[in-house]
Write a protein that holds these residues in place. Structure first.
Motif, PDB file in Angstrom:
ATOM      1  N   LEU A   1      23.070   7.499  14.383  1.00 42.81           N
ATOM      2  CA  LEU A   1      22.519   8.587  12.882  1.00 42.81           C
ATOM      3  C   LEU A   1      21.833   9.097  13.160  1.00 42.81           C
ATOM      4  O   LEU A   1      20.604   9.358  13.586  1.00 42.81           O
ATOM      5  CB  LEU A   1      21.640   7.096  12.805  1.00 42.81           C
ATOM      6  CG  LEU A   1      21.272   7.824  10.821  1.00 42.81           C
ATOM      7  CD1 LEU A   1      22.388   7.605   9.827  1.00 42.81           C
ATOM      8  CD2 LEU A   1      20.088   6.490  10.172  1.00 42.81           C
TER       9      LEU A   1
ATOM     10  N   ARG B   1      19.608  11.797  10.902  1.00 37.56           N
ATOM     11  CA  ARG B   1      19.342  12.139   9.238  1.00 37.56           C
ATOM     12  C   ARG B   1      19.186  13.756   9.181  1.00 37.56           C
ATOM     13  O   ARG B   1      18.582  14.133  10.148  1.00 37.56           O
ATOM     14  CB  ARG B   1      18.500  11.520   9.353  1.00 37.56           C
ATOM     15  CG  ARG B   1      17.644   9.468   9.017  1.00 37.56           C
ATOM     16  CD  ARG B   1      16.864   8.807   8.287  1.00 37.56           C
ATOM     17  NE  ARG B   1      17.561   7.590   8.162  1.00 37.56           N
ATOM     18  CZ  ARG B   1      16.504   6.257   9.143  1.00 37.56           C
ATOM     19  NH1 ARG B   1      16.575   6.508  10.170  1.00 37.56           N
ATOM     20  NH2 ARG B   1      16.993   5.190   9.194  1.00 37.56           N
TER      21      ARG B   1
ATOM     22  N   ARG C   1      24.690  12.110   9.351  1.00 37.78           N
ATOM     23  CA  ARG C   1      24.824  11.851   8.266  1.00 37.78           C
ATOM     24  C   ARG C   1      24.655  12.707   6.989  1.00 37.78           C
ATOM     25  O   ARG C   1      23.714  13.142   7.525  1.00 37.78           O
ATOM     26  CB  ARG C   1      24.635  10.487   7.756  1.00 37.78           C
ATOM     27  CG  ARG C   1      23.735  10.055   6.453  1.00 37.78           C
ATOM     28  CD  ARG C   1      22.686   9.162   6.682  1.00 37.78           C
ATOM     29  NE  ARG C   1      22.209   9.092   6.374  1.00 37.78           N
ATOM     30  CZ  ARG C   1      21.002   8.257   6.104  1.00 37.78           C
ATOM     31  NH1 ARG C   1      21.029   6.645   5.788  1.00 37.78           N
ATOM     32  NH2 ARG C   1      19.492   8.983   5.684  1.00 37.78           N
TER      33      ARG C   1
ATOM     34  N   ASP D   1      21.502  12.292   2.289  1.00 37.54           N
ATOM     35  CA  ASP D   1      20.995  11.264   1.397  1.00 37.54           C
ATOM     36  C   ASP D   1      19.886  11.117   0.042  1.00 37.54           C
ATOM     37  O   ASP D   1      20.154  10.717  -0.698  1.00 37.54           O
ATOM     38  CB  ASP D   1      21.068   9.762   2.823  1.00 37.54           C
ATOM     39  CG  ASP D   1      21.142   8.682   1.805  1.00 37.54           C
ATOM     40  OD1 ASP D   1      21.705   8.411   0.859  1.00 37.54           O
ATOM     41  OD2 ASP D   1      20.379   7.668   2.859  1.00 37.54           O
TER      42      ASP D   1
ATOM     43  N   MET E   1      29.010   4.550   5.331  1.00 31.51           N
ATOM     44  CA  MET E   1      27.977   4.091   6.247  1.00 31.51           C
ATOM     45  C   MET E   1      28.687   2.716   4.452  1.00 31.51           C
ATOM     46  O   MET E   1      28.981   2.662   3.989  1.00 31.51           O
ATOM     47  CB  MET E   1      26.724   4.395   5.287  1.00 31.51           C
ATOM     48  CG  MET E   1      25.676   5.474   6.279  1.00 31.51           C
ATOM     49  SD  MET E   1      24.478   5.805   6.197  1.00 31.51           S
ATOM     50  CE  MET E   1      23.622   3.879   6.847  1.00 31.51           C
TER      51      MET E   1
ATOM     52  N   GLU F   1      26.259   0.114   2.681  1.00 28.56           N
ATOM     53  CA  GLU F   1      25.024   0.356   2.981  1.00 28.56           C
ATOM     54  C   GLU F   1      24.866  -0.469   1.348  1.00 28.56           C
ATOM     55  O   GLU F   1      23.650  -0.952   0.497  1.00 28.56           O
ATOM     56  CB  GLU F   1      24.641   1.072   2.598  1.00 28.56           C
ATOM     57  CG  GLU F   1      24.743   2.086   2.024  1.00 28.56           C
ATOM     58  CD  GLU F   1      23.370   3.740   3.007  1.00 28.56           C
ATOM     59  OE1 GLU F   1      22.511   3.392   3.298  1.00 28.56           O
ATOM     60  OE2 GLU F   1      24.127   4.543   2.846  1.00 28.56           O
TER      61      GLU F   1
ATOM     62  N   GLY G   1      24.417   0.380   7.217  1.00 25.80           N
ATOM     63  CA  GLY G   1      23.009   0.470   6.819  1.00 25.80           C
ATOM     64  C   GLY G   1      22.234  -0.447   6.596  1.00 25.80           C
ATOM     65  O   GLY G   1      22.568  -0.954   5.577  1.00 25.80           O
TER      66      GLY G   1
ATOM     67  N   ASN H   1      19.496  -1.449   6.346  1.00 22.60           N
ATOM     68  CA  ASN H   1      18.127  -0.804   5.636  1.00 22.60           C
ATOM     69  C   ASN H   1      17.768  -1.305   3.725  1.00 22.60           C
ATOM     70  O   ASN H   1      17.695  -1.984   3.104  1.00 22.60           O
ATOM     71  CB  ASN H   1      17.196   0.824   5.686  1.00 22.60           C
ATOM     72  CG  ASN H   1      17.192  -0.011   7.142  1.00 22.60           C
ATOM     73  OD1 ASN H   1      16.980  -0.757   7.721  1.00 22.60           O
ATOM     74  ND2 ASN H   1      16.574   1.340   7.776  1.00 22.60           N
ATOM     75  N   ASP H   2      19.019  -0.099   3.950  1.00 21.39           N
ATOM     76  CA  ASP H   2      19.440  -0.220   2.625  1.00 21.39           C
ATOM     77  C   ASP H   2      20.842  -2.097   2.636  1.00 21.39           C
ATOM     78  O   ASP H   2      19.840  -1.284   0.432  1.00 21.39           O
ATOM     79  CB  ASP H   2      20.511   1.110   2.202  1.00 21.39           C
ATOM     80  CG  ASP H   2      19.923   1.492   1.826  1.00 21.39           C
ATOM     81  OD1 ASP H   2      19.185   1.607   0.802  1.00 21.39           O
ATOM     82  OD2 ASP H   2      19.417   3.090   1.689  1.00 21.39           O
TER      83      ASP H   2
ATOM     84  N   ARG I   1      12.563  -0.957  -1.489  1.00 24.52           N
ATOM     85  CA  ARG I   1      12.566  -1.511   0.358  1.00 24.52           C
ATOM     86  C   ARG I   1      11.062  -1.133   0.851  1.00 24.52           C
ATOM     87  O   ARG I   1       9.740  -1.183   1.716  1.00 24.52           O
ATOM     88  CB  ARG I   1      13.332  -1.200   1.173  1.00 24.52           C
ATOM     89  CG  ARG I   1      14.085   0.656   1.171  1.00 24.52           C
ATOM     90  CD  ARG I   1      14.580   1.044   1.530  1.00 24.52           C
ATOM     91  NE  ARG I   1      14.725   1.312   3.133  1.00 24.52           N
ATOM     92  CZ  ARG I   1      15.575   1.632   3.551  1.00 24.52           C
ATOM     93  NH1 ARG I   1      17.042   2.740   3.070  1.00 24.52           N
ATOM     94  NH2 ARG I   1      15.489   2.983   3.929  1.00 24.52           N
TER      95      ARG I   1
ATOM     96  N   GLY J   1      20.534   0.503  10.343  1.00 22.61           N
ATOM     97  CA  GLY J   1      20.014   0.406  10.161  1.00 22.61           C
ATOM     98  C   GLY J   1      18.878  -0.163  11.293  1.00 22.61           C
ATOM     99  O   GLY J   1      18.834  -0.429  12.782  1.00 22.61           O
TER     100      GLY J   1
HETATM  101  C1  PEP Z   1      19.985   1.644   6.359  1.00 14.71           C
HETATM  102  O1  PEP Z   1      20.247   2.276   4.846  1.00 14.71           O
HETATM  103  O2  PEP Z   1      20.254   0.854   6.535  1.00 14.71           O
HETATM  104  C2  PEP Z   1      20.049   3.163   6.817  1.00 14.71           C
HETATM  105  C3  PEP Z   1      20.533   3.567   8.282  1.00 14.71           C
HETATM  106  O3  PEP Z   1      19.846   4.708   5.805  1.00 14.71           O
HETATM  107  P1  PEP Z   1      18.258   4.848   5.658  1.00 14.71           P
HETATM  108  O4  PEP Z   1      17.451   3.788   6.401  1.00 14.71           O
HETATM  109  O5  PEP Z   1      18.221   6.745   5.917  1.00 14.71           O
HETATM  110  O6  PEP Z   1      18.678   4.232   4.528  1.00 14.71           O
END
Ligand code: PEP
Ligand code: MG
Length: 910
Positions: free
Chosen positions: A580, A582, A637, A640, A768, A770, A791, A793-794, A804, A858
């Motif tokens: 990843l 960013r 990526r 975003d 992704m 996510e 992803g 996290n999302d 989050r 993530g």
């Molecule tokens: C995610 O969403 O897991 C991810 C890696 O992207 P970001 O944390 O940049 O939203």
């Protein structure tokens, strides 16, 4: 009928779920024919019934009766027999060791009559009455929940009155008087007499152990150690043996290897004429184990033989508690011993050399968390240090911080950003919170197996114990040094070295660990950076284990990196590409203005102009990163975050312009326009708004710019003879059509660049996963995608509907307390929800496109337990922050080895 009670002869070491760790191991030792005092274990299942239903299962009483009869038959004694009583201990024992977290009651079975029998049988009246007063006191505190103070006050009043220095001065008559006073305290506090019926004592003690599962400190401990809240504890009821029957008796704790360094050779502490918990409590300073060899050679030799046997049987470092009662050795506990991270690696490596375990097993014997601890810095060996004094090294590492002496200050100071060292006379389970937030722990009393030492080692926290040159006064907030007369106070900076036991004044500089040097620069550099033989040995052990993990792992490990420096660092740590990159930070700083210009543009020409200005910057960014990762894949990526992140803050700008207006200053057209743009980009839920792929569809020029920059950077490097491997990744895809549009656009741009540069470019385009919708429709999305990256996290945010950026600070504490989850789903993947979606995405995606490459990027990509899950669902790689790369390599290796035998798929039927 459910079996809730197991005699020690009935279980074995693999029944930890049911019998708890202690119970399972007592059974194992019993079956090995070792001298274990007879007893039985009440199962964790009985505890769970008790906790869920508020009452023990009805059969329990009857089964306990049967078990007592068995023990009585073996011992030839009866519980409560006035002439020769059988005495029992009651101890907790969960599946996972929770040192000092739950309750213990000793000497059950003593009462006004049987105390006389015990005196008669032991030939030691004083001992009998001391045991009885200890029972009333311990029972009062732990079972009847009476404060400890009235007991301590009565004891001190008697000692003051008689002018005694301490407990050993007390006579039989004094102890008899204390029993009377202690019983009066019980009556006063509870309204009932101290129970004289031994069976009633036993039943109440068992219940107290069940209840102790849910004390505040036990809960805090479990949360920290990620131990589930609902598994309950077993209860071990065992015949008492006495280490406090005079000089020929004693009690000790020992290890089959040094749990601090991993050195082979016996190691431990012994306390003469002491009972059970005295060693662990750290109340009296202990003798080294070898002293037992001089005091009682027969018991010592027998103990050494047993230690040898246990280590070969368990094929691991064991820790052991034993008691010698008038020259007879008894084994009270054994388990695979806790150890420092350095010892874990060294012992695993030694056991391979000794042909006790395989290299595969060695990899599973160490953890990513232990590896992380080894990456911590050490004191600079050449720095000038002013020594205060020294204690015993109990858990290695280097800690510098302000002196604190209580939990509240420790927490407050760390919250204010300070680093603290917890200084105590000795620690007890109530100090846990302070220990958790401290850099290190220093105690004036206690041995290497004291509470402070055991807990600190478990946490991988630096710790020095038994610095008896120090007088710690937590009321005055002072730490006095006896030998020099110097005094330090709360707030003063000290440094402690958990490897040598040294304590220094002020700030001491620290250096990198040789393991970090090894991981970043290779074996030779790591060995050269090690200052001691132990450290060299450790670097060698880490190298052998890591190399084997690398050989065995199936998943690749990539890094999340978005600058050439991070890419280079990750690569040095063993990253096999970037999972990843960013790109949003590349539009900040001086470039933010260009994005602003693009957003504000009224016409395509102005927008194109702004984008054209950005292009050379972006191209340079990518050239740097691809070059640092030459020959390895780099997943870039596309932009975003919501656009407003590149614009001024709405409130700030409104206020600024309002102030200007109020002052009568002129507001320019540009300012008005900017405010209008900021207003129009304002969103209530920007994380769910115009971001990710949606931006690309709204402002296609932005995507074209990024793809062009990637393609041109690749072409540039290829012309230089390099081997760049970029992959283009589209964020926040929810449906296949979104991807299709972006993909077509990207392919067009790549073809243009190919034509312009004459370099053939084939860049994979993936996306992704996510959003839940993406996981669910992964089969269709896969038809347009070259790879997936989860992803998480999302995906966690959108699956739970948790913002989050907000939830961890608002209601997560309550969620932990209620047991909604034991660990944050943002830290460790939530298997039942987010994990299930990942599994579904993998399967559905591969259903359309078998062998499709899939990874995760993530935060969970660097989390040990999540990595084991990703191995199970069949991801091709995990991607994590550069510093986590070694941990991910090790854990992926462990997961692959463990998975060979325990493959479980969650969604067979999808
Ligand atoms: C995610 O969403 O897991 C991810 C890696 O992207 P970001 O944390 O940049 O939203
Ligand atoms: Mg995301």
């Amino acid at each position: 009928m459910t079996k809730y009670v197991y005699d020690f002869t009935e279980g074995d070491k693999d029944q930890k779920d049911l019998l708890g760790g202690k119970g399972a191991n007592l059974a194992e030792m019993t079956n090995l024919g070792l001298p274990v005092p007879p007893g039985f274990t009440i199962t964790t299942e009985a505890c769970r019934v008790y906790l869920n239903e508020g009452a023990a299962p009805e059969e329990l009483d009857v089964q306990v009766t049967g078990a007592i009869r068995e023990v009585e038959a073996k011992m030839g004694k009866h519980l409560g027999d006035p002439a020769d009583p059988l005495l029992m201990s009651v101890r907790s024992g969960a599946k996972f060791s929770m040192p000092g977290m739950m309750e213990t009651v000793l000497n059950i079975g003593l009462n006004d009559e049987s105390v006389l029998g015990l005196a008669e049988q032991s030939g030691d009246e004083r001992f009998a009455w001391d045991s009885y007063r200890r029972l009333v006191q311990m029972f009062g505190k732990t079972v009847l929940h009476i404060e400890g103070e009235p007991f301590a006050d009565a004891l001190h009043a008697l000692q003051d009155e008689k002018g005694y220095a301490g407990d050993p001065d007390m006579t039989t008559e004094d102890l008899q008087r204390l029993v009377v006073e202690f019983k009066a305290i019980v009556k006063e506090a509870t309204g009932h007499d101290f129970p004289q019926n031994p069976r009633e004592q036993l039943d109440l003690a068992i219940k107290a152990v069940f209840n102790s599962w849910n004390t505040e400190r036990a809960r805090i401990y479990r949360r920290r150690e990620h131990i589930p809240n609902d598994i309950g504890t077993a209860v071990n009821v065992q015949t008492m043996v006495f280490g406090n029957m005079g000089a020929g008796s004693g009690t000790g704790v020992c290890f089959t290897r040094d749990p601090s360094t991993g050195h082979s050779g016996v190691y431990g502490d012994y306390l003469e004429n002491a009972q059970g918990e005295d060693v662990v409590a750290g109340i009296r300073n202990t003798l080294p184990l070898s002293a037992l060899g001089e005091l009682d050679k027969k018991s010592y030799d027998e103990l050494l033989a047993i230690m040898d046997r246990l280590e070969i049987h368990y094929r691991d470092l064991c820790d052991i508690e034993f008691t010698v009662e008038r020259g007879k050795l008894w084994m009270l506990q054994t388990r695979v011993g806790k150890r420092t991270p350095a010892a874990a690696f060294r012992v695993a490596d030694q056991l391979v050399d000794e042909r006790l375990i395989t290299r595969d097993e060695a990899v599973t014997r160490v953890t990513g968390d232990q590896l992380t601890s080894l990456l911590f810095p050490q004191f600079d060996k050449d720095a000038k240090k002013v020594t205060i004094t020294r204690g015993m090294p109990a858990s290695p590492g280097a800690a510098v911080g302000e002196i604190v002496m209580d939990n509240a200050t420790a927490v407050a100071r760390t919250q204010a950003g300070a680093k603290v060292v917890l200084v105590r006379r000795e620690t007890n389970p109530e100090d846990l919170q302070g220990m958790v937030v401290s850099e290190g722990i220093l105690t004036a009393r206690g041995g290497k197996t004291s509470h402070a030492a055991v807990v600190a080692r478990g946490m991988g926290r630096c710790c020095v114990v038994g610095a008896d040159d120090l007088v710690v006064d937590d009321v005055a907030g002072t730490m006095k040094v006896k030998s020099t007369g110097k005094e330090f106070k709360v707030g003063d900076i000290i440094a402690i070295d958990g490897t040598t036991g040294e304590i220094f004044e002020g700030d001491v500089p620290v250096t990198d660990s040789p393991v970090t040097t090894y991981l970043a620069e290779g074996l030779e550099a790591g060995l050269a950076a090690a200052h001691t033989d132990d450290d060299r040995d450790l670097v060698g052990a880490v190298d052998r284990i890591m190399s084997h993990a690398d050989e065995k792992r199936r998943m690749l490990v990539r890094a999340n990196a978005d600058s050439p420096e991070d890419a280079a660092r990750a690569r040095a740590f063993g990253a096999q590409g970037i999972g990843l990159c960013r790109t949003e930070h590349m539009f900040l700083g001086s470039r933010r203005k260009l994005i602003e210009k693009m957003i504000l543009a009224h016409d395509e020409a102005t927008q194109a102009e702004a984008l054209a200005e950005l292009l050379p910057y972006q191209r340079e960014d990518f050239i740097g990163i691809f070059d640092a990762m030459d020959g390895l894949p780099v997943t870039v990526r596309l932009i975003d975050p919501p656009l407003h992140e590149f614009l001024p803050d709405l409130t700030d700008l409104s206020v600024k312009l309002a102030v200007k207006e109020a002052k009568g200053e002129e507001i320019t057209d540009d300012e008005r326009e900017l405010l209008a743009a900021v207003k129009s980009h304002h969103e209530q839920n920007p994380m769910l708004g115009l971001r990710g792929v949606r931006l690309g569809l709204k402002i296609p020029g932005l995507i074209r710019l990024q793809v062009r920059a990637i393609a041109e950077a690749a072409a540039h490097l290829m012309k230089e003879g390099k081997d760049p491997k970029p992959e283009i990744m589209v964020p926040l895809i929810g449906g296949v059509r979104e991807l299709q549009i972006v993909r077509d656009m990207a392919l067009e741009v790549i073809a243009e660049v190919s034509k312009e540069t004459g370099v053939e470019l084939e860049l994979p385009i993936g996306n992704m996963i996510e959003l839940p919708r993406a996981a669910v429709s992964a089969d269709t999305i896969a038809t347009e995608s070259d790879f997936f990256s989860f992803g998480t996290n999302d995906l966690t945010q959108t699956t739970w509907g948790f913002s989050r950026d907000d939830v961890e600070g608002t209601f997560f504490n309550e969620y932990f307390d209620y047991g909604v989850f034991g660990v944050s789903p943002f830290e460790s993947v939530d298997l039942g929800g987010v994990g299930a979606l990942v599994d579904m995405g993998v399967q559905r995606g591969r259903h359309s496109k078998p062998n499709m490459k899939m990874g995760v990027c993530g935060e969970h990509g660097g989390d040990p337990s999540s990595i084991h899950f990703f191995e199970k669902v069949g991801l091709n790689y995990v991607s994590c922050s550069p510093f986590r790369v070694p941990v991910a390599r090790l854990e992926s290796g462990r997961a692959a080895i463990e998975n060979e035998t325990t493959y479980v798929r969650h969604f067979n039927d999808l």
